[in-house]
Write a protein that holds these residues in place. Structure first.
Motif, short mmCIF file in Angstrom:
data_model
loop_
_atom_site.label_atom_id
_atom_site.label_comp_id
_atom_site.label_asym_id
_atom_site.label_seq_id
_atom_site.Cartn_x
_atom_site.Cartn_y
_atom_site.Cartn_z
N GLN A 70 0.85 -0.97 -0.20
CA GLN A 70 -0.02 -0.19 -0.09
C GLN A 70 0.88 1.20 0.06
N ALA A 71 2.04 1.07 0.15
CA ALA A 71 3.24 2.09 -0.04
C ALA A 71 4.06 1.91 -1.18
N ALA A 72 4.94 3.15 -1.39
CA ALA A 72 5.78 3.05 -2.43
C ALA A 72 6.80 2.03 -2.32
N ALA A 73 7.15 1.52 -1.03
CA ALA A 73 8.31 0.42 -0.86
C ALA A 73 8.23 -0.20 0.47
N LEU A 74 8.64 -1.47 0.34
CA LEU A 74 8.90 -2.27 1.56
C LEU A 74 10.28 -2.46 2.03
N ASP A 75 10.61 -2.15 3.31
CA ASP A 75 12.00 -2.50 3.68
C ASP A 75 12.00 -3.29 5.09
N VAL A 76 12.54 -4.60 4.92
CA VAL A 76 12.47 -5.33 6.25
C VAL A 76 13.15 -4.63 7.36
N THR A 77 12.76 -5.02 8.61
CA THR A 77 13.26 -4.25 9.62
C THR A 77 14.69 -5.07 10.10
N GLU A 78 15.52 -4.27 10.72
CA GLU A 78 16.56 -4.88 11.25
C GLU A 78 16.31 -5.59 12.34
N GLU A 79 15.05 -5.59 13.16
CA GLU A 79 14.46 -6.39 14.06
C GLU A 79 14.32 -7.72 13.68
N ALA A 80 13.44 -7.74 12.67
CA ALA A 80 12.87 -8.93 11.99
C ALA A 80 14.15 -10.03 11.52
N PHE A 81 14.84 -9.08 10.58
CA PHE A 81 16.07 -9.64 10.06
C PHE A 81 17.12 -10.25 11.13
N GLY A 82 17.31 -9.60 12.22
CA GLY A 82 18.34 -9.88 13.23
C GLY A 82 17.88 -11.26 14.04
N ALA A 83 16.58 -11.18 14.24
CA ALA A 83 16.04 -12.25 15.28
C ALA A 83 15.88 -13.46 14.43
N TYR A 84 15.50 -13.31 12.87
CA TYR A 84 15.41 -14.62 12.34
C TYR A 84 16.83 -15.06 12.22
N ASN A 85 17.87 -14.31 11.55
CA ASN A 85 19.12 -14.91 11.45
C ASN A 85 19.81 -15.50 12.86
N ASP A 86 19.58 -14.87 13.84
CA ASP A 86 20.30 -15.49 15.09
C ASP A 86 19.64 -16.85 15.58
N ALA A 87 18.25 -17.14 15.22
CA ALA A 87 17.53 -18.16 15.53
C ALA A 87 18.07 -19.18 14.65
N LEU A 88 18.37 -18.80 13.28
CA LEU A 88 18.96 -19.65 12.28
C LEU A 88 20.32 -20.31 12.72
N GLN A 89 21.14 -19.62 13.02
CA GLN A 89 22.25 -19.75 13.25
C GLN A 89 22.53 -20.39 14.76
N THR A 90 21.83 -20.30 15.47
CA THR A 90 21.67 -21.09 16.94
C THR A 90 21.22 -22.25 16.62
N ASN A 91 20.15 -22.74 15.66
CA ASN A 91 19.82 -23.85 15.27
C ASN A 91 20.64 -24.56 14.34
N MET A 92 21.44 -23.88 13.82
CA MET A 92 22.56 -24.47 12.77
C MET A 92 23.59 -25.26 13.81
N GLN A 93 23.78 -24.89 14.89
CA GLN A 93 24.85 -25.62 15.81
C GLN A 93 24.65 -26.93 16.02
N SER A 94 23.49 -27.57 16.05
CA SER A 94 23.39 -29.01 16.18
C SER A 94 23.13 -29.77 14.60
N SER A 95 23.78 -29.06 13.60
CA SER A 95 23.53 -29.49 12.31
C SER A 95 24.95 -30.05 12.01
N ALA A 96 24.86 -31.30 11.29
CA ALA A 96 26.20 -31.53 10.54
C ALA A 96 26.65 -30.51 9.75
N PHE A 97 25.96 -29.74 9.16
CA PHE A 97 26.47 -28.76 8.23
C PHE A 97 27.53 -27.84 8.81
#
Length: 487
Positions: free
Chosen positions: A417-444
């Motif tokens: 409904q606006a000219a543009a969308l820019d993802v928030t640093e909060e959403a970006f940071g929380a998502y990637n922090d959780a992802l990398q925490t979960n990655m610690q138990s991964s063989a990857f």
């Protein structure tokens, strides 16, 4: 319909592989027509166009390796080869009338966000310009072949090429051939090259965990049944999806499923390689699933041919006659094939992507690529990546991930409904922090050399969970995750 005089679009898609074509098809299904697909190649097809090496095929079941909205009902076998996948993409593009929107031989040099106009400006390699409200890069993760800078390579008197740049006129009959690399591409082309070459030497840096492929060729009666009753196909697809999702546990540290995977791969090796010395060379010394798990029924038998050798001493340098290894032994060759992978960390390749306040995507990613849901990055409004950071899989079909992302992007386009969308640093940071925490138990994340990780050891290519877990996060676009610009 693509208008030659038009230069402004609602959506500019980069890449006409599986990701870009699927995005275009979904836009057409929603009645969105003002878009363009920029493709640097001379035909559609992406990675399946580029990888024309003998034996090129998919190692994901074909009933999964297609879009749910366009099932590959008459795919001939469970693991489809390159030509059949190219035909599927051609049929998909024709069915949804996508081709009029595709601009071939069009390499993008720069994408720059215009803060005043609230849109993206694009510079193409031929000097032409475009504008678009949304930028959807579907550039893939394995699009830039990598050949190591071996000393003396330029002095080699024979022919050499990367497996993803296989010459159409390559003739290997009667020649001494080397394959530098023994991973995903090599396990497919080595059996084919071995049939033709006078002698083939495979230089292996590390062994792979290889599972049996167990190819299934569908009968005409089965194909007729799938065509007459597509629900039968979708039932097979659901069963395979559940089977592959259950297999995700094999990629977690210390699980019973991981031990089961080791047992299956080790059993496959033992059954196909009776020679104890060769079997020892082919036994991995790192955690199961740290690297990509491969599937092949003919790679191990190829290595036991009388005209094939496996070399585990590393390459040191090249001389005109061939390769000198780390022990100082000269190996003479006529042709060298580099199965050495891709620059998987450089998602954007040489493309300059410039966001708000002049920041480049390269600068933003200097410590490793990351994105919210693998799609959006703060400071780069209206940019939604397909197959971006941390969206690759080692247990299920990437096509399912692409479809989830495409539907999310359509929601963003429709809800804007606006000219543009820019993802928030909060959403970006929380998502990637959780992802990398979960990655610690991964063989990857365990200790091996893998294209999944950057030089600092951070996993930036793979998703840390199941497809269904990703779907739960990315099914619904949420306005609260974004700043609305231009309101």
């Amino acid at each position: 319909m693509l208008n030659a005089a038009q230069s402004t679009y609602d959506i500019v898609i980069l890449g006409a592989g599986f990701g870009g074509l699927g995005m275009a098809a979904q836009l057409k299904m929603q009645g969105i027509d003002n878009f363009i697909v920029l493709e640097r190649g001379n035909r559609i097809g992406g990675v399946w166009r580029d990888n024309a090496y003998p034996g090129a095929a998919c190692d994901t079941e074909s009933h999964l390796y297609c879009y749910s909205f366009f099932p590959h009902l008459r795919v001939s076998k469970m693991y489809a080869d390159r030509q059949e996948l190219l035909r599927y993409m051609d049929t998909l593009a024709a069915h949804y009338d996508v081709l009029p929107h595709v601009k071939l031989d069009s390499e993008l040099s720069e994408a720059r966000w215009d803060e005043n106009a609230q849109r993206w400006g694009f510079l193409l390699a031929d000097g032409s310009h475009l504008q678009g409200r949304f930028f959807v890069p579907a550039w893939g993760q394995l699009n830039k072949p990598a050949i190591p800078a071996f000393k003396g390579l330029g002095n080699f008197a024979g022919q050499y090429f990367h497996s993803a740049q296989w010459p159409a006129d390559a003739h290997l009959a009667g020649k001494k051939v080397a394959s530098i690399g023994a991973a995903a591409s090599a396990v497919q082309y080595v059996p084919e090259v071995a049939k033709e070459a006078k002698h083939l030497t495979v230089f292996q840096r590390s062994a792979n965990w290889i599972m049996p492929r167990n190819q299934i060729v569908f009968t005409p009666a089965q194909l007729d049944a799938y065509s007459a009753k597509p629900e039968l196909f979708h039932e097979s697809r659901r069963e395979l999806h559940a089977f592959r999702e259950n297999g995700f546990a094999r990629t977690r540290h210390g699980t019973e499923a991981q031990q089961e995977g080791i047992k299956m791969a080790s059993g496959h090796l033992a059954a196909q390689v009776p020679d104890a010395e060769l079997r020892a060379k082919l036994t991995p010394d790192y955690e199961f699933a740290c690297k990509r798990i491969l599937r092949s029924d003919d790679y191990y038998p190829a290595l036991m041919r009388s005209n094939v050798s496996l070399e585990t001493v590393a390459v040191d340098h090249f001389v005109p006659q061939g390769i000198v290894d780390k022990n100082g032994t000269l190996h003479e060759f006529d042709v060298v094939i580099f199965g050495t992978g891709f620059e998987s960390q450089a998602f954007q390749g040489d493309l300059q992507v410039i966001g708000r306040n002049g920041q480049t995507l390269h600068q933003r990613w200097q410590d490793g690529a990351e994105a919210y849901l693998g799609m959006t990055v703060p400071g780069f409004p209206n940019l939604f990546m397909i197959y971006g950071p941390n969206t690759n899989l080692n247990h299920n079909s990437i096509i399912t991930m692409l479809e989830i992302q495409q539907r999310y992007i359509i929601q963003a386009v429709q809800h804007l409904q606006a000219a543009a969308l820019d993802v928030t640093e909060e959403a970006f940071g929380a998502y990637n922090d959780a992802l990398q925490t979960n990655m610690q138990s991964s063989a990857f994340s365990s200790d091996c050399s893998s294209w999944y990780k950057n030089a600092a050891g951070k996993v930036i290519n793979n998703w840390s969970g199941t497809v269904d877990e990703y779907r739960a996060l990315a099914t619904d676009w949420r306005a609260s995750d974004y700043h609305l610009l231009g309101v």
